[in-house]
Scaffold this motif. Structure first.
Motif, PDB file in Angstrom:
ATOM      1  N   UNK A   1       0.834  -1.209   0.000  1.00 43.27           N
ATOM      2  CA  UNK A   1       0.000   0.000   0.000  1.00 43.27           C
ATOM      3  C   UNK A   1       0.866   1.256   0.000  1.00 43.27           C
ATOM      4  N   UNK A   2       1.912   1.230   0.818  1.00 44.16           N
ATOM      5  CA  UNK A   2       2.823   2.372   0.882  1.00 44.16           C
ATOM      6  C   UNK A   2       3.622   2.518  -0.406  1.00 44.16           C
ATOM      7  N   UNK A   3       4.137   1.404  -0.908  1.00 40.77           N
ATOM      8  CA  UNK A   3       4.969   1.436  -2.121  1.00 40.77           C
ATOM      9  C   UNK A   3       4.192   1.940  -3.340  1.00 40.77           C
ATOM     10  N   UNK A   4       2.877   1.718  -3.351  1.00 37.91           N
ATOM     11  CA  UNK A   4       2.036   2.165  -4.468  1.00 37.91           C
ATOM     12  C   UNK A   4       1.518   3.585  -4.289  1.00 37.91           C
ATOM     13  N   UNK A   5       2.038   4.250  -3.231  1.00 38.10           N
ATOM     14  CA  UNK A   5       1.730   5.665  -3.075  1.00 38.10           C
ATOM     15  C   UNK A   5       0.551   6.001  -2.190  1.00 38.10           C
ATOM     16  N   UNK A   6       0.037   5.043  -1.447  1.00 39.53           N
ATOM     17  CA  UNK A   6      -1.072   5.296  -0.525  1.00 39.53           C
ATOM     18  C   UNK A   6      -2.229   6.015  -1.236  1.00 39.53           C
ATOM     19  N   UNK A   7      -2.587   5.532  -2.407  1.00 40.65           N
ATOM     20  CA  UNK A   7      -3.580   6.223  -3.237  1.00 40.65           C
ATOM     21  C   UNK A   7      -5.007   6.069  -2.716  1.00 40.65           C
ATOM     22  N   UNK A   8      -5.234   5.061  -1.915  1.00 35.82           N
ATOM     23  CA  UNK A   8      -6.545   4.866  -1.294  1.00 35.82           C
ATOM     24  C   UNK A   8      -6.323   4.646   0.196  1.00 35.82           C
ATOM     25  N   UNK A   9      -7.353   4.815   1.022  1.00 35.31           N
ATOM     26  CA  UNK A   9      -7.191   4.515   2.443  1.00 35.31           C
ATOM     27  C   UNK A   9      -6.748   3.067   2.657  1.00 35.31           C
ATOM     28  N   UNK A  10      -6.003   2.832   3.717  1.00 28.71           N
ATOM     29  CA  UNK A  10      -5.471   1.489   3.970  1.00 28.71           C
ATOM     30  C   UNK A  10      -6.583   0.468   4.142  1.00 28.71           C
ATOM     31  N   UNK A  11      -7.672   0.835   4.795  1.00 26.05           N
ATOM     32  CA  UNK A  11      -8.787  -0.103   4.947  1.00 26.05           C
ATOM     33  C   UNK A  11      -9.321  -0.529   3.584  1.00 26.05           C
ATOM     34  N   UNK A  12      -9.426   0.402   2.662  1.00 26.43           N
ATOM     35  CA  UNK A  12      -9.905   0.103   1.314  1.00 26.43           C
ATOM     36  C   UNK A  12      -8.914  -0.786   0.567  1.00 26.43           C
ATOM     37  N   UNK A  13      -7.623  -0.545   0.776  1.00 29.87           N
ATOM     38  CA  UNK A  13      -6.599  -1.345   0.107  1.00 29.87           C
ATOM     39  C   UNK A  13      -6.647  -2.792   0.601  1.00 29.87           C
ATOM     40  N   UNK A  14      -6.784  -2.980   1.903  1.00 20.92           N
ATOM     41  CA  UNK A  14      -6.887  -4.339   2.433  1.00 20.92           C
ATOM     42  C   UNK A  14      -8.102  -5.054   1.855  1.00 20.92           C
ATOM     43  N   UNK A  15      -9.215  -4.365   1.811  1.00 18.79           N
ATOM     44  CA  UNK A  15     -10.441  -4.973   1.287  1.00 18.79           C
ATOM     45  C   UNK A  15     -10.246  -5.409  -0.161  1.00 18.79           C
ATOM     46  N   UNK A  16      -9.595  -4.556  -0.953  1.00 17.81           N
ATOM     47  CA  UNK A  16      -9.360  -4.879  -2.361  1.00 17.81           C
ATOM     48  C   UNK A  16      -8.450  -6.096  -2.489  1.00 17.81           C
ATOM     49  N   UNK A  17      -7.431  -6.163  -1.643  1.00 19.79           N
ATOM     50  CA  UNK A  17      -6.485  -7.277  -1.724  1.00 19.79           C
ATOM     51  C   UNK A  17      -7.152  -8.602  -1.386  1.00 19.79           C
ATOM     52  N   UNK A  18      -8.083  -8.585  -0.435  1.00 21.45           N
ATOM     53  CA  UNK A  18      -8.694  -9.847  -0.011  1.00 21.45           C
ATOM     54  C   UNK A  18      -9.950 -10.195  -0.789  1.00 21.45           C
ATOM     55  N   UNK A  19     -10.352  -9.352  -1.721  1.00 28.30           N
ATOM     56  CA  UNK A  19     -11.527  -9.685  -2.555  1.00 28.30           C
ATOM     57  C   UNK A  19     -11.147  -9.842  -4.024  1.00 28.30           C
ATOM     58  N   UNK A  20      -9.844  -9.926  -4.294  1.00 24.50           N
ATOM     59  CA  UNK A  20      -9.393 -10.125  -5.669  1.00 24.50           C
ATOM     60  C   UNK A  20      -9.856 -11.493  -6.172  1.00 24.50           C
TER      61      UNK A  20
END
Length: 248
Positions: A229-248
């Motif tokens: 999440x950090x390496x990609x520039x924190x473009x979305x909130x961390x909660x949203x990033x986690x959700x996206x990662x686990x619903x791929x």
């Protein structure tokens, strides 16, 4: 790590000396776990053992008598003061089993508060602890709650604190739950005690869910996603990033 004793009277130190000695040993053991598993390289320079009054009125104005200032931990070992503080966070709401839990708050549970402060020193966290951080802070605070509880409490104790804090979130969410967990940050300590603790309860429970339900207990995987999440520039909130990662 140095241990410094800051009490107004010698008798105060003598009252807590046995507990402090037990906690010092436990801290050394937990520090080894953090070094082996969770990226701790350099621990704090010192722990200042002191009273609640000195911790919250002299050394700082933080209303909770356990915190890290730069690379020094300040901690009150007074179990009775902690029990009173945790009962105060209930805002007068009568929940018998939760009141019983806090009236009998154990030394093991208290030790995890000290473990929380040590966990902040892990190099796996992205930001320096004293930085003015405004995003993803819930992750660090929640992980600093989760790891010492998972490693230093037995299964019964761990389940008990999960049950208590889950119930407290349900009780207070109507009052404080309108704010996103992503708002955990610089304004945290400006509210009431219950509003402060509400964000800690939520952060702990969210990290527990991520680790145990989403990652099947793999803490390292959760940290990996956090770093991505950090390496990609924190473009979305961390909660949203986690959700996206686990619903791929």
């Amino acid at each position: 790590m140095k241990h410094i004793y800051a009490f107004e009277k010698k008798e105060d130190f003598e009252t807590y000396q046995k507990r402090i000695d037990q906690f010092k040993k436990g801290l050394n053991d937990y520090q080894e776990i953090l070094k082996e598993k969770y990226g701790l390289k350099t621990g704090p320079r010192a722990v200042v053992w002191t009273s609640e009054k000195l911790a919250t009125e002299v050394f700082s104005d933080v209303p909770i008598p356990a915190y890290t200032n730069k690379d020094i931990i300040y901690m009150s070992p007074d179990l009775s003061e902690w029990r009173t503080l945790f009962l105060k966070q209930l805002d007068g709401i009568k929940i018998p089993y939760i009141e019983h839990f806090y009236k009998n708050y154990s030394e093991n549970q208290l030790f995890t508060i000290l473990g929380h402060e040590l966990t902040h020193h892990s190099d796996w966290f992205l930001d320096e602890f004293d930085d003015d951080r405004d995003n993803g802070i819930w992750f660090e605070e929640g992980m600093c709650e989760y790891l010492p509880r998972k490693h230093c409490l037995n299964e019964t104790e761990f389940k008990e604190i999960v049950k208590v804090e889950s119930e407290l979130v349900d009780i207070f969410k109507g009052k404080y739950g309108i704010n996103s967990i992503e708002e955990f940050g610089s304004t945290t300590y400006k509210g009431s005690l219950s509003s402060i603790m509400f964000d800690y309860w939520r952060s702990f429970l969210l990290v527990k869910e991520l680790v145990e339900e989403r990652a099947n207990g793999n803490v390292e995987l959760i940290f990996k996603i956090y770093h991505e999440w950090d390496e990609k520039g924190r473009k979305v909130p961390l909660t949203e990033y986690f959700e996206a990662e686990f619903t791929k």
